[in-house]
Design a protein around this motif. Structure first.
Motif, PDB file in Angstrom:
ATOM      1  N   HIS A   1       0.842  -1.205   0.000  1.00  0.00           N
ATOM      2  CA  HIS A   1       0.000   0.000   0.000  1.00  0.00           C
ATOM      3  C   HIS A   1       0.876   1.253   0.000  1.00  0.00           C
ATOM      4  N   ASP A   2       1.877   1.264   0.858  1.00  0.00           N
ATOM      5  CA  ASP A   2       2.764   2.427   0.934  1.00  0.00           C
ATOM      6  C   ASP A   2       3.560   2.586  -0.357  1.00  0.00           C
ATOM      7  N   ALA A   3       3.976   1.454  -0.932  1.00  0.00           N
ATOM      8  CA  ALA A   3       4.729   1.515  -2.189  1.00  0.00           C
ATOM      9  C   ALA A   3       3.858   2.112  -3.296  1.00  0.00           C
ATOM     10  N   LEU A   4       2.592   1.693  -3.355  1.00  0.00           N
ATOM     11  CA  LEU A   4       1.692   2.208  -4.387  1.00  0.00           C
ATOM     12  C   LEU A   4       1.460   3.697  -4.207  1.00  0.00           C
ATOM     13  N   GLN A   5       1.274   4.125  -2.977  1.00  0.00           N
ATOM     14  CA  GLN A   5       1.058   5.552  -2.731  1.00  0.00           C
ATOM     15  C   GLN A   5       2.287   6.364  -3.145  1.00  0.00           C
TER      16      GLN A   5
ATOM     17  N   ASP B   1      11.550  -3.445  -4.279  1.00  0.00           N
ATOM     18  CA  ASP B   1      10.957  -4.394  -3.334  1.00  0.00           C
ATOM     19  C   ASP B   1       9.588  -4.917  -3.773  1.00  0.00           C
ATOM     20  N   VAL B   2       8.812  -4.095  -4.474  1.00  0.00           N
ATOM     21  CA  VAL B   2       7.414  -4.453  -4.760  1.00  0.00           C
ATOM     22  C   VAL B   2       7.117  -4.546  -6.248  1.00  0.00           C
ATOM     23  N   PHE B   3       7.428  -3.499  -6.991  1.00  0.00           N
ATOM     24  CA  PHE B   3       6.947  -3.424  -8.369  1.00  0.00           C
ATOM     25  C   PHE B   3       7.713  -4.319  -9.336  1.00  0.00           C
ATOM     26  N   ARG B   4       9.036  -4.338  -9.197  1.00  0.00           N
ATOM     27  CA  ARG B   4       9.809  -5.150 -10.142  1.00  0.00           C
ATOM     28  C   ARG B   4       9.471  -6.636 -10.034  1.00  0.00           C
ATOM     29  N   PRO B   5       9.313  -7.187  -8.817  1.00  0.00           N
ATOM     30  CA  PRO B   5       8.888  -8.594  -8.743  1.00  0.00           C
ATOM     31  C   PRO B   5       7.541  -8.844  -9.424  1.00  0.00           C
TER      32      PRO B   5
ATOM     33  N   PHE C   1       1.208   3.160 -14.430  1.00  0.00           N
ATOM     34  CA  PHE C   1       2.366   4.051 -14.445  1.00  0.00           C
ATOM     35  C   PHE C   1       3.128   3.910 -13.133  1.00  0.00           C
ATOM     36  N   ALA C   2       2.400   3.835 -12.028  1.00  0.00           N
ATOM     37  CA  ALA C   2       3.031   3.775 -10.710  1.00  0.00           C
ATOM     38  C   ALA C   2       3.862   2.515 -10.527  1.00  0.00           C
ATOM     39  N   ILE C   3       3.410   1.388 -11.073  1.00  0.00           N
ATOM     40  CA  ILE C   3       4.145   0.135 -10.864  1.00  0.00           C
ATOM     41  C   ILE C   3       5.147  -0.138 -11.979  1.00  0.00           C
ATOM     42  N   GLY C   4       5.357   0.853 -12.846  1.00  0.00           N
ATOM     43  CA  GLY C   4       6.394   0.724 -13.867  1.00  0.00           C
ATOM     44  C   GLY C   4       5.960   0.033 -15.131  1.00  0.00           C
ATOM     45  N   LEU C   5       4.651   0.004 -15.390  1.00  0.00           N
ATOM     46  CA  LEU C   5       4.120  -0.582 -16.624  1.00  0.00           C
ATOM     47  C   LEU C   5       3.222   0.451 -17.306  1.00  0.00           C
ATOM     48  N   PRO C   6       3.801   1.520 -17.839  1.00  0.00           N
ATOM     49  CA  PRO C   6       2.973   2.605 -18.372  1.00  0.00           C
ATOM     50  C   PRO C   6       2.451   2.317 -19.782  1.00  0.00           C
TER      51      PRO C   6
END
Length: 606
Positions: free
Chosen positions: A301-305, A334-338, A368-373
């Motif tokens: 949640h914090d990573a997404l924010q 820690d979150v998005f690349r996996p 966009f936030a998780i690196g898949l725009p």
């Protein structure tokens, strides 16, 4: 035996090929040992040299059967290597391939066969009955080639066609094709009535690849995933013509329900999907996050924010502080690349696109936030899928980008988008009046879409011109925007059709997300959780939907808000009368089908 009349293919590399078929020859000569096509499971894998051999053999066999320059050949094949072989073999004879959506019943295939003057067809065994059923009404269809063999009496086995001929020369045959020869027929999906045959020349197809190459940056071995219907121009443009001319590698996913596994296996550099796919993917990711232990759930949640904060600053043109950049780098590691690696989309120089309909802002911000725009793109079958794009670092959420190089666009006085380029369609086959309605004497294609353009040249799509709602007070509204607010307000509402033309207020017809609601109902202990019609009237389901309507309404102006709604069951699917093969809602069909329901919603209108 394959002979080659092109002694030094690189000598002419600076010149565009005169046809898609000539471009294919150049590719096979430059990159003979690069993998051209493969299935997801790897059972079939062919290099460009091997594809050329099979195309030559198939073209020779088709010529032996009587296929000649200018003939049309229907293809009813799933996404598989044989589609490319058949398509290019037909083109190599100067003949014209076109695809038929696999979901079409025989009655809808007949007018397409008639319009195309079809004498030859190539299909899979699964579709023989549909084609032969249509052939009973279209008597000119005299030759049906069946891929797997063993078809009904009167059909021909593919293996008996792909036998080659000592007297056939692929290069000589292809040399007869001219840029203004018809290269492909693409039949529209039929949202506004019977499908129309869009005629696109070889020269236009080559121009399409040249234009798309600017953004897609193709290179030999670039991986693409073919999974959308091959009758769709977007699929052909991205996953077919581009690699044919640039030496890419096409991975084929025959079953679109298995696309997630295909993504993990193929790991494409280029991937195109409609907004509905991205919505489902987001829901799946969020469902996995919701099942995590509390500590991990807080982490994501914090990573997404953090990701959303960074994206919104960038979209507003504001600076990202070093602190935020560091926090995002950690969140990404820690979150998005996996997540990206698990999806098969963590590829360097990747290009993701969303098209066919507008995508909600919140949906795009998430990716966009998780690196898949995803790049929201705009184009029509009639414009040869060309229109607007945005390069990687210039994507502006809420727009469909800027006009592509070599393409002209402008707005008519009423806001309709007009497109002009050397690549647009020649016209609708055998429909000069329909062509004249959309393509004026100056070559401008009238899109039927209402749009806006800002001072920097970014276009936004408002809605289809004919779909804009004008209520009884004269207020103009975009039904697509309203429907988007509803379908993104929660997991229960799958589809929405808004009604309000000449009325005092808006109402909506809704469908339930079949998979989600069935699973939810089972967990709630409701009887018959798979009976979507019964669930549509269940008070607990209605309450959940009503809450989503409230959330959707909160995003809308008061005049746009939904006052009443009716849940009509589970989501409409391809193969039904409500949806086109490209998953677009047939608005007029749905409104006619539910006319009585709509009248009931307005029974006490004031």
């Amino acid at each position: 035996m394959i002979t080659s009349s092109t002694k030094n293919p690189d000598a002419a590399s600076h010149e565009a090929p005169s046809s898609i078929a000539e471009g294919f020859l150049r590719t096979t000569e430059r990159y003979p040992d690069i993998t051209a096509v493969r299935t997801v499971d790897g059972a079939i894998s062919l290099t460009w040299r091997q594809v050329r051999e099979r195309v030559s053999a198939m073209a020779a066999g088709l010529q032996r059967l009587g296929v000649r320059h200018g003939d049309t050949v229907a293809l009813m094949l799933k996404n598989r290597p044989e589609f490319l072989i058949a398509d290019v073999a037909v083109m190599s004879l100067g003949a014209i391939p076109y695809s038929i959506y696999a979901t079409l019943p025989a009655v809808q295939i007949v007018p397409i066969l008639d319009n195309a003057d079809t004498k030859f067809a190539i299909c899979e065994n699964a579709f023989v009955s549909q084609l032969l059923g249509a052939a009973e009404k279209h008597l000119d269809l005299r030759t049906v080639i069946v891929l797997e063999g063993g078809g009904p009496a009167g059909t021909i086995d593919w293996a008996d066609v792909e036998t080659g001929s000592a007297g056939f020369d692929l290069d000589t045959s292809i040399a007869q094709i001219r840029p203004d020869d018809l290269g492909v027929l693409v039949y529209t999906s039929g949202t506004t009535g019977p499908a129309k045959g869009v005629e696109i020349t070889h020269g236009s197809l080559v121009k399409l690849v040249e234009t798309n190459s600017i953004v897609l940056r193709p290179f030999p071995g670039q991986r693409l995933l073919s999974w959308l219907p091959t009758a769709h121009m977007g699929e052909r443009a991205t996953s077919h013509y581009l690699p044919l001319l640039t030496g890419g590698t096409i991975g084929y996913c025959q079953n679109p329900t298995q696309v997630m596994g295909a993504l993990r296996e193929i790991q494409p550099h280029v991937f195109f999907a409609a907004p509905r796919f991205w919505e489902k993917l987001k829901s799946g990711i969020e469902a996995q996050w919701a099942a995590l232990p509390d500590a991990q759930r807080k982490l994501v949640h914090d990573a997404l924010q953090t990701g959303l904060e960074k994206v919104r600053l960038e979209q507003e043109g504001k600076a990202v502080s070093s602190d935020l950049a560091e926090r995002y780098a950690k969140a990404d590691h820690d979150v998005f690349r996996p997540i990206r690696k698990a999806l098969g989309l963590d590829t360097e120089d990747s290009y993701l696109a969303s098209g066919g309909a507008s995508a909600p802002r919140a949906l795009l911000e998430f990716f966009f936030a998780i690196g898949l725009p995803p790049d929201e793109v705009y184009g029509l079958t009639e414009s040869n899928a060309l229109g607007t794009r945005a390069v990687q670092n210039e994507r502006r959420i809420g727009t469909v980008g800027k006009v592509q190089p070599g393409v002209e666009m402008k707005l008519a006085e009423d806001g309709e988008i007009l497109i002009r380029s050397p690549a647009i369609m020649r016209g609708y086959r055998k429909q000069p009046d329909a062509t004249a309605k959309v393509k004026d004497k100056d070559g401008w294609l009238h899109s039927g879409d209402i749009g806006t353009v800002d001072a920097e040249g970014y276009y936004r799509i408002v809605d289809r011109k004919k779909d804009v709602i004008i209520n009884s007070f004269g207020k103009n509204m975009s039904p697509s925007n309203i429907e988007m607010a509803l379908t993104t307000a929660g997991p229960f509402i799958a589809q929405a059709i808004v009604v309000g033309e000449a009325r005092n207020y808006n109402v909506a017809l809704l469908t339930l997300d079949t998979a989600y609601v069935s699973d939810w109902a089972a967990k709630q202990g409701l009887s018959e959780p798979d009976d979507l019609l019964a669930l549509a009237n269940n008070p607990r389901v209605v309450a959940q939907v009503n809450a989503e309507i409230d959330r959707g309404n909160a995003q809308l102006a008061r005049v746009e808000q939904i006052k009443k709604f009716k849940i009509v069951g589970g989501e409409w699917t391809v193969g039904g009368i409500e949806l086109t093969p490209t998953m677009k809602l047939k608005r007029r069909v749905i409104l006619d089908q539910y006319a009585e329901t709509i009248d009931e919603l307005y029974a006490r209108e004031d």
